[in-house]
Design a protein around this motif. Structure first.
Motif, mmCIF file in Angstrom:
data_model
loop_
_atom_site.group_PDB
_atom_site.id
_atom_site.type_symbol
_atom_site.label_atom_id
_atom_site.label_comp_id
_atom_site.label_asym_id
_atom_site.label_seq_id
_atom_site.Cartn_x
_atom_site.Cartn_y
_atom_site.Cartn_z
ATOM 1 N N TRP A 25 -30.161 -9.038 8.467
ATOM 2 C CA TRP A 25 -28.953 -9.648 8.657
ATOM 3 C C TRP A 25 -27.688 -9.248 7.731
ATOM 4 O O TRP A 25 -26.695 -9.070 8.249
ATOM 5 N N ARG B 181 -24.243 -7.296 8.650
ATOM 6 C CA ARG B 181 -22.949 -7.810 8.240
ATOM 7 C C ARG B 181 -22.266 -6.870 7.495
ATOM 8 O O ARG B 181 -21.131 -6.477 7.792
ATOM 9 N N ARG C 48 -21.208 -3.683 9.959
ATOM 10 C CA ARG C 48 -20.069 -4.039 10.588
ATOM 11 C C ARG C 48 -18.792 -4.180 9.864
ATOM 12 O O ARG C 48 -17.832 -3.849 10.462
ATOM 13 N N ASN D 110 -17.328 -7.668 15.984
ATOM 14 C CA ASN D 110 -17.008 -8.948 16.301
ATOM 15 C C ASN D 110 -18.278 -9.689 16.541
ATOM 16 O O ASN D 110 -18.398 -10.886 16.741
ATOM 17 N N ARG D 111 -19.426 -8.834 16.619
ATOM 18 C CA ARG D 111 -20.682 -9.394 17.045
ATOM 19 C C ARG D 111 -21.138 -10.237 16.057
ATOM 20 O O ARG D 111 -20.889 -9.828 14.671
ATOM 21 N N THR D 112 -21.976 -11.354 16.208
ATOM 22 C CA THR D 112 -22.523 -11.988 15.207
ATOM 23 C C THR D 112 -23.653 -11.304 14.524
ATOM 24 O O THR D 112 -24.109 -10.504 15.067
ATOM 25 N N PHE D 113 -24.018 -11.621 13.175
ATOM 26 C CA PHE D 113 -24.815 -10.905 12.403
ATOM 27 C C PHE D 113 -26.199 -11.002 12.843
ATOM 28 O O PHE D 113 -27.023 -9.985 12.768
ATOM 29 N N TRP D 114 -26.577 -11.833 13.448
ATOM 30 C CA TRP D 114 -28.148 -12.087 14.111
ATOM 31 C C TRP D 114 -28.166 -11.309 15.362
ATOM 32 O O TRP D 114 -29.343 -11.210 15.720
ATOM 33 N N ARG D 115 -27.165 -10.875 16.083
ATOM 34 C CA ARG D 115 -27.389 -10.133 17.295
ATOM 35 C C ARG D 115 -27.438 -8.528 16.710
ATOM 36 O O ARG D 115 -26.781 -8.087 16.010
#
Length: 72
Positions: free
Chosen positions: A33, A37, A40, A66-71
């Motif tokens: 994760w 982060r 990105r 803009n994607r969340t770190f867990w995806r």
């Protein structure tokens, strides 16, 4: 009077193995994760020329950052 049961080292180690495995998986997940982060956030800093060099345009880069770190 209750008697204490003695547990051998190998029995004790055997009961800890699942816990150690779970902790290891959690550590790997959190590390992944953090890497996502960082990657990105670095991607967001690239200019259009550099994005083009890696086969991306601003829209794709924006969607990725803009994607969340867990995806994945």
């Amino acid at each position: 009077m209750a008697h204490a049961t003695q547990v051998s080292r190998s029995e004790f180690a055997g009961t800890r193995a699942p816990l150690i495995g779970a902790v290891s998986r959690v550590k790997e997940t959190v590390t992944q994760w953090a890497q996502r982060r960082r990657t990105r956030s670095h991607l967001a800093l690239l200019d259009d020329r550099l994005l083009n060099d890696i086969g991306m345009d601003r829209l794709i880069a924006s969607e990725e950052t803009n994607r969340t770190f867990w995806r994945a």
